[in-house]
Design an enzyme around this catalytic site. Structure first.
Site, PDB file in Angstrom:
ATOM      1  N   HIS A 186      49.119  28.755  38.631  1.00 23.82           N
ATOM      2  CA  HIS A 186      49.132  29.548  39.534  1.00 23.82           C
ATOM      3  C   HIS A 186      49.838  28.550  40.680  1.00 23.82           C
ATOM      4  CE1 HIS A 186      48.222  31.624  42.996  1.00 23.82           C
ATOM      5  NE2 HIS A 186      48.164  32.732  42.728  1.00 23.82           N
TER       6      HIS A 186
ATOM      7  N   ASP B  52      40.569  26.470  36.781  1.00 23.29           N
ATOM      8  CA  ASP B  52      40.822  27.325  37.845  1.00 23.29           C
ATOM      9  C   ASP B  52      40.265  28.745  37.249  1.00 23.29           C
ATOM     10  OD1 ASP B  52      42.120  29.581  39.026  1.00 23.29           O
ATOM     11  OD2 ASP B  52      44.224  28.832  38.926  1.00 23.29           O
TER      12      ASP B  52
ATOM     13  N   LYS C 134      38.026  38.894  43.233  1.00 20.87           N
ATOM     14  CA  LYS C 134      38.630  39.166  41.706  1.00 20.87           C
ATOM     15  C   LYS C 134      37.194  39.839  41.171  1.00 20.87           C
ATOM     16  CE  LYS C 134      42.550  36.444  41.971  1.00 20.87           C
ATOM     17  NZ  LYS C 134      43.796  37.173  42.258  1.00 20.87           N
TER      18      LYS C 134
ATOM     19  N   CYS D 238      53.179  34.280  41.658  1.00 25.25           N
ATOM     20  CA  CYS D 238      52.659  32.997  42.253  1.00 25.25           C
ATOM     21  C   CYS D 238      52.582  31.826  40.970  1.00 25.25           C
ATOM     22  CB  CYS D 238      51.427  32.955  42.950  1.00 25.25           C
ATOM     23  SG  CYS D 238      51.372  34.073  44.186  1.00 25.25           S
TER      24      CYS D 238
HETATM   25  N1  C6P Z   1      46.141  35.500  41.810  1.00 24.00           N
HETATM   26  C1  C6P Z   1      47.403  37.325  41.522  1.00 24.00           C
HETATM   27  O1  C6P Z   1      48.074  38.457  41.719  1.00 24.00           O
HETATM   28  P1  C6P Z   1      42.918  33.124  45.857  1.00 24.00           P
HETATM   29  O2  C6P Z   1      44.249  33.795  46.430  1.00 24.00           O
HETATM   30  O3  C6P Z   1      42.541  32.080  46.088  1.00 24.00           O
HETATM   31  O4  C6P Z   1      41.807  34.066  45.705  1.00 24.00           O
HETATM   32  O5  C6P Z   1      43.330  32.919  44.192  1.00 24.00           O
HETATM   33  C2  C6P Z   1      44.198  32.049  43.852  1.00 24.00           C
HETATM   34  C3  C6P Z   1      44.704  32.261  42.279  1.00 24.00           C
HETATM   35  C4  C6P Z   1      44.437  30.930  41.471  1.00 24.00           C
HETATM   36  N2  C6P Z   1      44.604  31.075  40.435  1.00 24.00           N
HETATM   37  C5  C6P Z   1      45.002  31.879  39.608  1.00 24.00           C
HETATM   38  C6  C6P Z   1      44.952  32.064  38.149  1.00 24.00           C
HETATM   39  C7  C6P Z   1      45.122  33.586  40.292  1.00 24.00           C
HETATM   40  O6  C6P Z   1      45.257  34.561  39.541  1.00 24.00           O
HETATM   41  C8  C6P Z   1      44.867  33.433  41.535  1.00 24.00           C
HETATM   42  C9  C6P Z   1      45.237  34.580  42.598  1.00 24.00           C
HETATM   43  C10 C6P Z   1      46.575  36.959  42.386  1.00 24.00           C
HETATM   44  O7  C6P Z   1      47.480  37.140  40.323  1.00 24.00           O
HETATM   45  C11 C6P Z   1      47.224  36.755  43.653  1.00 24.00           C
HETATM   46  S1  C6P Z   1      48.492  35.573  43.551  1.00 24.00           S
END
Ligand code: C6P
Length: 410
Positions: free
Chosen positions: A127, A204, A230, A368
């Site tokens: 990501h 991650d 999540k 992303c």
């Molecule tokens: N993925 C998706 O729709 P945050 O935004 O900090 O809570 O998480 C970032 C992030 C980092 N690593 C992975 C593997 C992720 O899936 C995500 C967040 C969401 O897939 C929003 S882009």
């Protein structure tokens, strides 16, 4: 279709008020759980109870409410430590989410331990939040970012990984479960390999923490970052696990109140773990609600949740494969309940728009993960991602709506 898991899905759904509504005149079918999950009533109520009965700043007040809020906040740190099986709650730092957790490590561990010519390894399926902080660090430090390739199924090439490891590798940072493909990476084995060259390992866990039981001691990872939102908790809260001996060696992230022991104009000494990394008034209410979300997950049991989500994934995969022109993106042997796909001759965002008119919420685009999309020769995909409150009937509605959308668009 009946589930082999022990979960009463209807009873679980009852706990999520948002699921009861209709959107665009249709029953809501929420399949965008990898973006963010919905929240059970216990989590929503926790925010209400906190703000209406014991809102106060923590760790510093001399009064009843401050003591109550502090106790509730620190109890959640214990809950998160247990959730990840950390050795101690001192190893748990509250953050805004995965992105902040990774940035914290880049800014602190990176500042202290990464220098010119040192190497950081990530993978093709990361990501953006597990790419950009390392690029920024490498630029500043003149360090080198190396990328492990993947195969067509969306699996990390472990031979290539081993070849990239060297005594110059200081950190490996890998996604536990890919948000775009669903791939579950073999991180335990990868961690052992990283340690064999003296490198540290960050996981991650944005998707991992919700779909898999996590045991940071068994994994032996050095850092594990996840987002509360999540895992059925509110947005704006998450946690970073870090091994105590590493956290003790690295500098603070932000400077300010709470992270200090003593401040003079000449010199400041820093607080003990984990407070050294939590400058300023934290997100107290959402930490408390995160505790309720973990209770929700623990009551159901991660194994049960996982087993049920696997059934949903298998059912949806079988059904979607029967649709002409569909290609599933992400066919790893070890996969979580993320179903990404493209349809020949149809743009992914058009599919998302039509599914939305049918009440079905999915995500479309690059998720992303632009370098991953480039590797796969795609601009984006349509992604359905399942949570514990989804049903087989909802999969049927999704598949029916998808067939309709494809007919309209072709
Ligand atoms: N993925 C998706 O729709 P945050 O935004 O900090 O809570 O998480 C970032 C992030 C980092 N690593 C992975 C593997 C992720 O899936 C995500 C967040 C969401 O897939 C929003 S882009």
């Amino acid at each position: 279709m009946k589930s082999a898991s022990h979960l009463d899905i209807q009873a679980i759904r009852e706990q999520f008020p948002i699921l009861k509504q209709t959107v665009q005149g249709k029953r809501l079918v929420y399949l965008d759980n990898a973006a963010t999950s919905q929240k059970p009533i216990s989590v929503i109520n926790a925010l209400n109870v906190y703000y209406s009965s014991y809102n106060a700043n923590i760790h510093r007040g001399a009064h009843y409410l401050a003591a109550k809020a502090t106790e509730a906040y620190e109890q959640v740190r214990e809950r998160v430590a247990k959730f990840l099986n950390a050795f101690s709650s001192e190893e748990i730092i509250f953050t805004r989410g995965t992105t902040e957790g990774i940035n914290l490590v880049a800014s602190t561990f990176g500042r202290k331990f990464i220098g010119e010519g040192d190497e950081i390894i990530i993978s093709t399926m990361e990501h953006h939040s597990n790419i950009v902080p390392w690029q920024m660090l490498c630029e500043e430090k003149k360090a080198i970012l190396k990328v492990i390739p993947i195969n067509e199924n969306g699996e990390i090439l472990l031979d290539a990984y081993e070849k990239l490891l060297s005594p110059r590798t200081k950190l490996v940072s890998i996604v536990h479960i890919s948000n775009a493909l669903g791939t579950i990476n073999p991180i335990k084995a990868m961690i052992q390999k990283a340690h064999s060259v003296g490198a540290k390992f960050l996981v991650d866990g944005a998707q991992g923490a919700v779909h898999l039981p996590i045991d940071v001691q068994d994994l032996d990872c050095d850092f594990y970052a996840f987002s509360g939102h999540k895992v059925y908790a509110p947005t704006g809260i998450g946690a970073l696990y870090g091994k105590k001996e590493i956290l003790e060696q690295i500098p603070p992230y932000h400077g300010g109140g709470e992270m200090i022991k003593e401040v003079t104009f000449e010199k400041t000494t820093y607080n003990d773990l984990p407070f050294k990394f939590e400058a300023g008034t934290p997100n107290i209410a959402d930490v408390i609600a995160l505790g309720k979300a973990i209770d929700f997950v623990d009551q159901l049991g991660k194994e049960n949740i996982s087993a049920y989500e696997q059934e949903l994934l298998a059912y949806a995969t079988e059904k979607i494969q029967k649709i002409e022109g569909i290609k599933i993106i992400g066919t790893a042997l070890q996969k979580a309940s993320v179903l990404s796909f493209v349809v020949a001759g149809v743009h992914h965002s058009d599919i998302g728009t039509i599914l939305d008119t049918q009440g079905v919420a999915v995500r479309t685009g690059h998720h992303c993960t632009q370098p991953l999309m480039k590797r796969l020769g795609l601009e984006g995909t349509t992604r359905a991602s399942f949570a514990v409150y989804n049903t087989f009937e909802e999969v049927d509605i999704f598949i029916g709506a998808l067939e309709k959308a494809i007919k309209m668009l072709k």
